[in-house]
Scaffold this active site. Structure first.
Site, PDB file in Angstrom:
ATOM      1  N   ASP A  46     -15.851 -24.849  18.692  1.00 48.10           N
ATOM      2  CA  ASP A  46     -15.334 -24.280  17.663  1.00 48.10           C
ATOM      3  C   ASP A  46     -14.297 -23.545  18.073  1.00 48.10           C
ATOM      4  O   ASP A  46     -14.383 -22.789  18.858  1.00 48.10           O
ATOM      5  CB  ASP A  46     -16.219 -23.437  16.855  1.00 48.10           C
ATOM      6  CG  ASP A  46     -17.322 -24.352  15.823  1.00 48.10           C
ATOM      7  OD1 ASP A  46     -16.645 -25.473  15.684  1.00 48.10           O
ATOM      8  OD2 ASP A  46     -18.003 -24.071  15.411  1.00 48.10           O
ATOM      9  N   THR A  47     -12.804 -23.305  18.148  1.00 48.76           N
ATOM     10  CA  THR A  47     -11.732 -23.579  18.809  1.00 48.76           C
ATOM     11  C   THR A  47     -10.539 -23.351  17.852  1.00 48.76           C
ATOM     12  O   THR A  47     -10.450 -23.498  16.737  1.00 48.76           O
ATOM     13  CB  THR A  47     -11.650 -24.974  19.399  1.00 48.76           C
ATOM     14  OG1 THR A  47     -12.744 -25.297  20.168  1.00 48.76           O
ATOM     15  CG2 THR A  47     -10.264 -25.437  19.816  1.00 48.76           C
ATOM     16  N   VAL A  48      -9.297 -22.693  18.059  1.00 53.52           N
ATOM     17  CA  VAL A  48      -8.005 -22.640  17.572  1.00 53.52           C
ATOM     18  C   VAL A  48      -7.076 -23.499  18.042  1.00 53.52           C
ATOM     19  O   VAL A  48      -7.063 -23.504  19.270  1.00 53.52           O
ATOM     20  CB  VAL A  48      -7.662 -21.252  17.375  1.00 53.52           C
ATOM     21  CG1 VAL A  48      -8.695 -20.480  16.362  1.00 53.52           C
ATOM     22  CG2 VAL A  48      -7.321 -20.424  18.529  1.00 53.52           C
TER      23      VAL A  48
END
Length: 545
Positions: A366-368
């Site tokens: 899960d990451t931007v």
């Protein structure tokens, strides 16, 4: 860069008005057009921060770091100073600059010790899931090389949001609720990321005073405030759990400038960072897909989705066999990007059915995510991540740092190139990307979603090139992936397409939560235009001026 582009077939971003328009009778969003600057992130507040930095005279690099730091506050389950960072920067007339800001395992790490103990995987509860976070050092390097501002100015908005509060966005609240049990299990995580033992609801105001103080120290004293001062608490937090990390592991951390790799897809050179990231696999996947006439197929039909899935299974088998810290890889990147190798892989795909594919394909046998483009057309493709939602689920009690779990990408088999080892970097899933034609950057893009990301890159590029979709439409199209033997689809996939996949031997399930969002900015050099798009799967926002 390694590899090259195939002959030009169609221009991607010229004559944008000839592209497929969206249906204005249906709910949705249009791409954003501007001339002077553009930012696209997964959160409106972070996008506004980036635009404010550009208007204040900062470069796209300054804006990207400021936005990333802000996302570490307002989207804390996805990113933060306890994670890793990768970056690509394209400036007109200069080679593309790449930075690998991923951290390493402890100097004492040994796969053979774990193997002898009967450990066969670094699972979500392993003390070795935490590696040295690389983000803060990477932010400093990006600013030093391409910015006008320092960390003191770039971190200002994040400090303000952490200290004075921010409203929790809808998708973030939805995701946060799934992590409640894991956050309750850790004293630091429960203290900083829950309110009376519960995740916040959409619209609740959250404050992170401890994190604000930590960010303020980094702004004042630079990376050493993290890798020396905060590191002491991180090591003390992890040691009772059995971690091998020491303060020396933090003090010795350095990211590195790297030469990007690329491969052509129907005239567009797609640029990725080299291993230990998995950007190489997006290129392998596109190389395979280039052997099929996708444009003749329904973009959301079973045949196109089947070919994409089979190609992904092949490409990810390449990843799981070969991609590791480049110092330990046994094959050159150029061999894995060879178009002849891709043709061999493509030949294994049967358009009529799902087939057993090789477990370890090898050549010769899960990451931007956010992107910013400024007035000078510096394009920054930037990704920052904790890996899983809230990373390891471990947070420091005093400094409020949520630690990532990137070490879970290691394998334990001592004979594997990606085996955990002394001061070694694990295979990393986060991958920023660019699209280049005739020596100029035409596209900065990325797709969040952990292991899904190479599939997401290929889906976006083929939507743009093969189906000539508008940039926003290319992001919005429903997506598919696979998990083990299951084929996972988003809800937008039609019943007819699902039936077609089942007829080809796929065991289809609908994903409860969509994969992470995507952001992209295209540069139309002919008209002096910037085109931004962001993903409604998250709280994505593109703004130009």
């Amino acid at each position: 860069m390694e590899g090259g582009a195939t002959p030009t077939r169609i221009r991607v971003f010229q004559n944008v008005n000839t592209r497929m328009p969206r249906d204005f009778h249906s709910p949705g969003r249009s791409a954003v057009f501007a001339c002077d600057g553009m930012a696209a992130t997964s959160h409106p507040l972070a996008t506004q921060v980036a635009i404010d930095v550009l208007k204040a005279g900062g470069t796209a690099a300054d804006a990207a770091v400021a936005a990333a730091a802000t996302l570490g506050v307002v989207e804390p389950h996805m990113t933060g100073i306890g994670g890793d960072c990768f970056c690509l920067v394209a400036k007109p007339g200069t080679p593309i600059w790449g930075y690998n800001g991923s951290g390493r395992a402890a100097a004492a790490a040994r796969a053979d010790i774990l193997w002898d103990q009967g450990v066969r995987a670094i699972d979500p509860h392993s003390p070795h899931r935490v590696t040295v976070p690389g983000a803060v050092e990477a932010w400093s390097a990006v600013l030093r090389s391409h910015g006008r501002f320092g960390l003191d100015r770039a971190l200002g908005p994040a400090i303000r949001y952490a200290k004075y509060g921010f409203p929790v966005a809808s998708r973030i609240a939805y995701d946060w609720s799934f992590s409640e049990p894991a956050l309750r299990a850790d004293p630091g995580a429960s203290r900083h990321f829950l309110v009376e033992g519960r995740a916040p609801a959409a619209g609740d105001i959250m404050r992170f005073p401890a994190l604000a103080a930590t960010l303020k120290a980094i702004a004042a004293h630079g990376p050493k405030a993290f890798y020396e001062e905060a590191a002491a608490e991180i090591v003390a937090t992890l040691a009772p759990r059995g971690s091998w990390l020491t303060r020396d592991d933090f003090a010795n951390h350095r990211g590195e400038e790297v030469t990007p790799v690329s491969s052509g897809y129907r005239g567009l050179a797609v640029v990725e960072l080299p291993p230990n990231g998995q950007g190489l696999i997006a290129l392998v996947l596109l190389n395979i897909l280039e052997n099929f006439d996708l444009a003749s197929l329904d973009p959301n039909g079973a045949e196109r989705l089947h070919i994409a899935l089979e190609a992904a299974r092949l490409a990810f088998a390449v990843r799981d066999t070969h991609v590791a810290d480049p110092a330990f890889m046994r094959l050159a990147v150029s061999a894995l990007l060879d178009k002849g190798f891709a043709r061999q892989l493509a030949g294994k795909i049967d358009p009529r059915k799902r087939v057993k594919l090789p477990d370890a394909p090898t050549p010769g046998s899960d990451t931007v995510y956010l992107t910013v483009v400024d007035r000078d057309r510096m394009a920054v493709s930037f990704i920052n991540s904790l890996f899983s939602e809230f990373g390891s689920g471990i947070a420091t009690e005093k400094s409020g740092i949520m630690l990532h779990n990137r070490g879970a990408c290691f394998v334990v088999d001592p004979d594997h190139p990606n085996a955990i080892g002394p001061s070694k970097r694990p295979m990393n899933t986060i991958i920023p990307a660019l699209g280049v034609r005739d020596g100029r950057c035409e596209l900065a893009f990325g797709v969040m979603g952990a292991h899904f990301q190479p599939m997401g890159h290929a889906h976006l590029i083929t939507n743009l090139i093969d189906y000539r979709m508008d940039l926003q439409a290319a992001i919005d199209q429903p997506r598919v992936f696979y998990e083990g033997d299951a084929t996972i689809v988003e809800r937008g996939i039609s019943a007819a397409a699902i039936d077609g996949l089942k007829q080809r031997g796929h065991k289809v399930a609908v994903r409860e939560r969509p994969w992470g969002g995507a952001q992209a900015i295209a540069i139309d050099w002919q008209r002096g235009l910037l085109i931004g798009a962001s993903d409604g799967r998250k709280d994505g926002c593109a703004i130009g001026y």
